[in-house]
Design a protein around this motif. Sequence first.
Motif, PDB file in Angstrom:
ATOM      1  N   ALA A  49       0.832  -1.203   0.000  1.00 55.27           N
ATOM      2  CA  ALA A  49       0.000   0.000   0.000  1.00 55.27           C
ATOM      3  C   ALA A  49       0.870   1.259   0.000  1.00 55.27           C
ATOM      4  CB  ALA A  49      -0.928  -0.008   1.214  1.00 55.27           C
ATOM      5  N   ALA A  50       1.938   1.243   0.775  1.00 48.70           N
ATOM      6  CA  ALA A  50       2.830   2.406   0.813  1.00 48.70           C
ATOM      7  C   ALA A  50       3.502   2.628  -0.539  1.00 48.70           C
ATOM      8  CB  ALA A  50       3.888   2.217   1.903  1.00 48.70           C
ATOM      9  N   ASP A  51       3.899   1.557  -1.199  1.00 48.37           N
ATOM     10  CA  ASP A  51       4.543   1.670  -2.505  1.00 48.37           C
ATOM     11  C   ASP A  51       3.598   2.225  -3.567  1.00 48.37           C
ATOM     12  OD1 ASP A  51       6.922   0.745  -1.499  1.00 48.37           O
ATOM     13  OD2 ASP A  51       6.630  -1.312  -2.200  1.00 48.37           O
ATOM     14  N   ASN A  52       2.312   1.971  -3.423  1.00 49.62           N
ATOM     15  CA  ASN A  52       1.347   2.418  -4.421  1.00 49.62           C
ATOM     16  C   ASN A  52       0.812   3.826  -4.164  1.00 49.62           C
ATOM     17  OD1 ASN A  52       1.066   0.251  -6.396  1.00 49.62           O
ATOM     18  ND2 ASN A  52       0.581  -0.957  -4.584  1.00 49.62           N
ATOM     19  N   LEU A  53       1.293   4.471  -3.129  1.00 45.18           N
ATOM     20  CA  LEU A  53       0.872   5.845  -2.865  1.00 45.18           C
ATOM     21  C   LEU A  53       1.329   6.792  -3.965  1.00 45.18           C
ATOM     22  CD1 LEU A  53       1.429   6.218   0.972  1.00 45.18           C
ATOM     23  CD2 LEU A  53      -0.739   6.055  -0.247  1.00 45.18           C
ATOM     24  N   ASP A  54       2.478   6.518  -4.569  1.00 45.71           N
ATOM     25  CA  ASP A  54       2.979   7.386  -5.637  1.00 45.71           C
ATOM     26  C   ASP A  54       2.020   7.397  -6.824  1.00 45.71           C
ATOM     27  OD1 ASP A  54       5.214   7.932  -4.093  1.00 45.71           O
ATOM     28  OD2 ASP A  54       6.404   6.343  -5.025  1.00 45.71           O
ATOM     29  N   GLU A  55       1.570   6.216  -7.223  1.00 46.32           N
ATOM     30  CA  GLU A  55       0.640   6.114  -8.350  1.00 46.32           C
ATOM     31  C   GLU A  55      -0.687   6.800  -8.026  1.00 46.32           C
ATOM     32  OE1 GLU A  55      -1.784   2.751 -10.890  1.00 46.32           O
ATOM     33  OE2 GLU A  55       0.008   2.158  -9.802  1.00 46.32           O
ATOM     34  N   LEU A  56      -1.189   6.579  -6.818  1.00 54.86           N
ATOM     35  CA  LEU A  56      -2.439   7.204  -6.414  1.00 54.86           C
ATOM     36  C   LEU A  56      -2.301   8.727  -6.387  1.00 54.86           C
ATOM     37  CD1 LEU A  56      -5.349   7.001  -5.443  1.00 54.86           C
ATOM     38  CD2 LEU A  56      -4.475   6.631  -3.130  1.00 54.86           C
ATOM     39  N   SER A  57      -1.167   9.212  -5.924  1.00 52.90           N
ATOM     40  CA  SER A  57      -0.921  10.649  -5.901  1.00 52.90           C
ATOM     41  C   SER A  57      -0.972  11.220  -7.314  1.00 52.90           C
ATOM     42  CB  SER A  57       0.435  10.926  -5.259  1.00 52.90           C
ATOM     43  OG  SER A  57       0.742  12.290  -5.333  1.00 52.90           O
ATOM     44  N   TYR A  58      -0.344  10.549  -8.253  1.00 52.25           N
ATOM     45  CA  TYR A  58      -0.356  11.012  -9.641  1.00 52.25           C
ATOM     46  C   TYR A  58      -1.789  11.053 -10.184  1.00 52.25           C
ATOM     47  CZ  TYR A  58       0.162  11.047 -14.672  1.00 52.25           C
ATOM     48  OH  TYR A  58       0.036  11.357 -15.995  1.00 52.25           O
ATOM     49  N   GLN A  59      -2.559   9.995  -9.937  1.00 53.44           N
ATOM     50  CA  GLN A  59      -3.937   9.941 -10.427  1.00 53.44           C
ATOM     51  C   GLN A  59      -4.783  11.062  -9.838  1.00 53.44           C
ATOM     52  OE1 GLN A  59      -5.130   6.006  -9.295  1.00 53.44           O
ATOM     53  NE2 GLN A  59      -4.118   5.026 -11.031  1.00 53.44           N
ATOM     54  N   LEU A  60      -4.620  11.326  -8.555  1.00 57.70           N
ATOM     55  CA  LEU A  60      -5.407  12.383  -7.914  1.00 57.70           C
ATOM     56  C   LEU A  60      -5.001  13.764  -8.409  1.00 57.70           C
ATOM     57  CD1 LEU A  60      -5.569  10.979  -4.287  1.00 57.70           C
ATOM     58  CD2 LEU A  60      -7.460  11.167  -5.916  1.00 57.70           C
ATOM     59  N   ARG A  61      -3.716  13.971  -8.644  1.00 59.33           N
ATOM     60  CA  ARG A  61      -3.258  15.252  -9.196  1.00 59.33           C
ATOM     61  C   ARG A  61      -3.854  15.477 -10.586  1.00 59.33           C
ATOM     62  NH1 ARG A  61       0.962  17.605  -6.425  1.00 59.33           N
ATOM     63  NH2 ARG A  61       1.947  16.240  -4.915  1.00 59.33           N
ATOM     64  N   HIS A  62      -3.849  14.416 -11.387  1.00 62.18           N
ATOM     65  CA  HIS A  62      -4.403  14.513 -12.735  1.00 62.18           C
ATOM     66  C   HIS A  62      -5.904  14.816 -12.672  1.00 62.18           C
ATOM     67  CE1 HIS A  62      -4.909  13.777 -16.990  1.00 62.18           C
ATOM     68  NE2 HIS A  62      -5.897  12.945 -16.705  1.00 62.18           N
ATOM     69  N   GLN A  63      -6.619  14.112 -11.791  1.00 63.03           N
ATOM     70  CA  GLN A  63      -8.053  14.328 -11.656  1.00 63.03           C
ATOM     71  C   GLN A  63      -8.349  15.759 -11.210  1.00 63.03           C
ATOM     72  OE1 GLN A  63     -10.012  11.620  -8.987  1.00 63.03           O
ATOM     73  NE2 GLN A  63     -11.982  12.654  -9.168  1.00 63.03           N
ATOM     74  N   ALA A  64      -7.594  16.264 -10.256  1.00 67.28           N
ATOM     75  CA  ALA A  64      -7.814  17.631  -9.765  1.00 67.28           C
ATOM     76  C   ALA A  64      -7.527  18.666 -10.847  1.00 67.28           C
ATOM     77  CB  ALA A  64      -6.951  17.890  -8.537  1.00 67.28           C
ATOM     78  N   ALA A  65      -6.567  18.363 -11.714  1.00 70.79           N
ATOM     79  CA  ALA A  65      -6.191  19.319 -12.756  1.00 70.79           C
ATOM     80  C   ALA A  65      -7.155  19.307 -13.942  1.00 70.79           C
ATOM     81  CB  ALA A  65      -4.776  19.032 -13.245  1.00 70.79           C
ATOM     82  N   THR A  66      -7.779  18.155 -14.209  1.00 70.69           N
ATOM     83  CA  THR A  66      -8.571  18.038 -15.432  1.00 70.69           C
ATOM     84  C   THR A  66     -10.073  17.971 -15.212  1.00 70.69           C
ATOM     85  OG1 THR A  66      -8.338  15.624 -15.416  1.00 70.69           O
ATOM     86  CG2 THR A  66      -6.687  16.890 -16.648  1.00 70.69           C
ATOM     87  N   ASP A  67     -10.510  17.675 -14.003  1.00 68.46           N
ATOM     88  CA  ASP A  67     -11.947  17.516 -13.758  1.00 68.46           C
ATOM     89  C   ASP A  67     -12.661  18.853 -13.862  1.00 68.46           C
ATOM     90  OD1 ASP A  67     -14.420  16.404 -13.024  1.00 68.46           O
ATOM     91  OD2 ASP A  67     -13.420  15.029 -11.646  1.00 68.46           O
ATOM     92  N   THR A  68     -13.814  18.848 -14.503  1.00 73.43           N
ATOM     93  CA  THR A  68     -14.580  20.090 -14.662  1.00 73.43           C
ATOM     94  C   THR A  68     -15.535  20.338 -13.500  1.00 73.43           C
ATOM     95  OG1 THR A  68     -16.215  18.929 -15.997  1.00 73.43           O
ATOM     96  CG2 THR A  68     -14.425  20.040 -17.165  1.00 73.43           C
ATOM     97  N   SER A  69     -15.893  19.284 -12.770  1.00 75.42           N
ATOM     98  CA  SER A  69     -16.783  19.421 -11.623  1.00 75.42           C
ATOM     99  C   SER A  69     -15.991  19.942 -10.423  1.00 75.42           C
ATOM    100  CB  SER A  69     -17.412  18.067 -11.283  1.00 75.42           C
ATOM    101  OG  SER A  69     -17.995  18.096 -10.001  1.00 75.42           O
ATOM    102  N   GLN A  70     -16.448  21.030  -9.864  1.00 77.20           N
ATOM    103  CA  GLN A  70     -15.765  21.606  -8.703  1.00 77.20           C
ATOM    104  C   GLN A  70     -15.833  20.678  -7.494  1.00 77.20           C
ATOM    105  OE1 GLN A  70     -13.826  24.333  -8.639  1.00 77.20           O
ATOM    106  NE2 GLN A  70     -14.157  24.326 -10.848  1.00 77.20           N
ATOM    107  N   GLN A  71     -16.940  19.958  -7.345  1.00 74.47           N
ATOM    108  CA  GLN A  71     -17.075  19.048  -6.210  1.00 74.47           C
ATOM    109  C   GLN A  71     -16.097  17.883  -6.327  1.00 74.47           C
ATOM    110  OE1 GLN A  71     -20.997  17.515  -5.537  1.00 74.47           O
ATOM    111  NE2 GLN A  71     -20.404  16.380  -3.724  1.00 74.47           N
ATOM    112  N   ARG A  72     -16.001  17.271  -7.522  1.00 72.46           N
ATOM    113  CA  ARG A  72     -15.055  16.159  -7.714  1.00 72.46           C
ATOM    114  C   ARG A  72     -13.620  16.645  -7.584  1.00 72.46           C
ATOM    115  NH1 ARG A  72     -18.825  14.321 -11.894  1.00 72.46           N
ATOM    116  NH2 ARG A  72     -17.529  15.430 -13.400  1.00 72.46           N
ATOM    117  N   LYS A  73     -13.358  17.855  -8.052  1.00 75.46           N
ATOM    118  CA  LYS A  73     -12.020  18.422  -7.926  1.00 75.46           C
ATOM    119  C   LYS A  73     -11.667  18.612  -6.445  1.00 75.46           C
ATOM    120  CE  LYS A  73     -10.575  21.369 -10.910  1.00 75.46           C
ATOM    121  NZ  LYS A  73     -10.155  22.500 -11.747  1.00 75.46           N
ATOM    122  N   ALA A  74     -12.613  19.128  -5.668  1.00 77.01           N
ATOM    123  CA  ALA A  74     -12.381  19.336  -4.236  1.00 77.01           C
ATOM    124  C   ALA A  74     -12.165  18.007  -3.514  1.00 77.01           C
ATOM    125  CB  ALA A  74     -13.552  20.091  -3.617  1.00 77.01           C
ATOM    126  N   GLU A  75     -12.934  16.985  -3.892  1.00 78.30           N
ATOM    127  CA  GLU A  75     -12.767  15.663  -3.281  1.00 78.30           C
ATOM    128  C   GLU A  75     -11.399  15.079  -3.621  1.00 78.30           C
ATOM    129  OE1 GLU A  75     -16.111  13.413  -4.641  1.00 78.30           O
ATOM    130  OE2 GLU A  75     -17.506  14.456  -3.319  1.00 78.30           O
TER     131      GLU A  75
END
Length: 100
Positions: A49-75
């Motif tokens: 789980a600790a090793d996969n935090l890097d991948e999850l961090s990348y996915q969340l950064r991408h989602q926050a940068a590209t998502d058009t919904s303000q609520q999903r971006k905030a989450e």
Amino acid sequence: MNGQPCIRGMRITVRRVVEAVALYTDRNELKVEYPELEDEDIQQALEFAADNLDELSYQLRHQAATDTSQQRKAEALKRLRVVEAFRDARTRIENRPEWM
């Protein structure tokens, strides 16, 4: 188990083990609930789980940068703060997953 990583061929996912470790702060209670888990299984699940935090961090950064919904971006940003706190804790000697 729907493509999720499991423990040594058991039908217990890494996610469930990490959740159980968080729920049962006493290792003996955890062993009563999951007698088939060995200490090495728990350690490996936490390390995975600790090793996969890097991948999850990348996915969340991408989602926050590209998502058009303000609520999903905030989450996504809220989850990212938690993930980054875990990633930061990995570098501190007192918070090593194998010591939990």
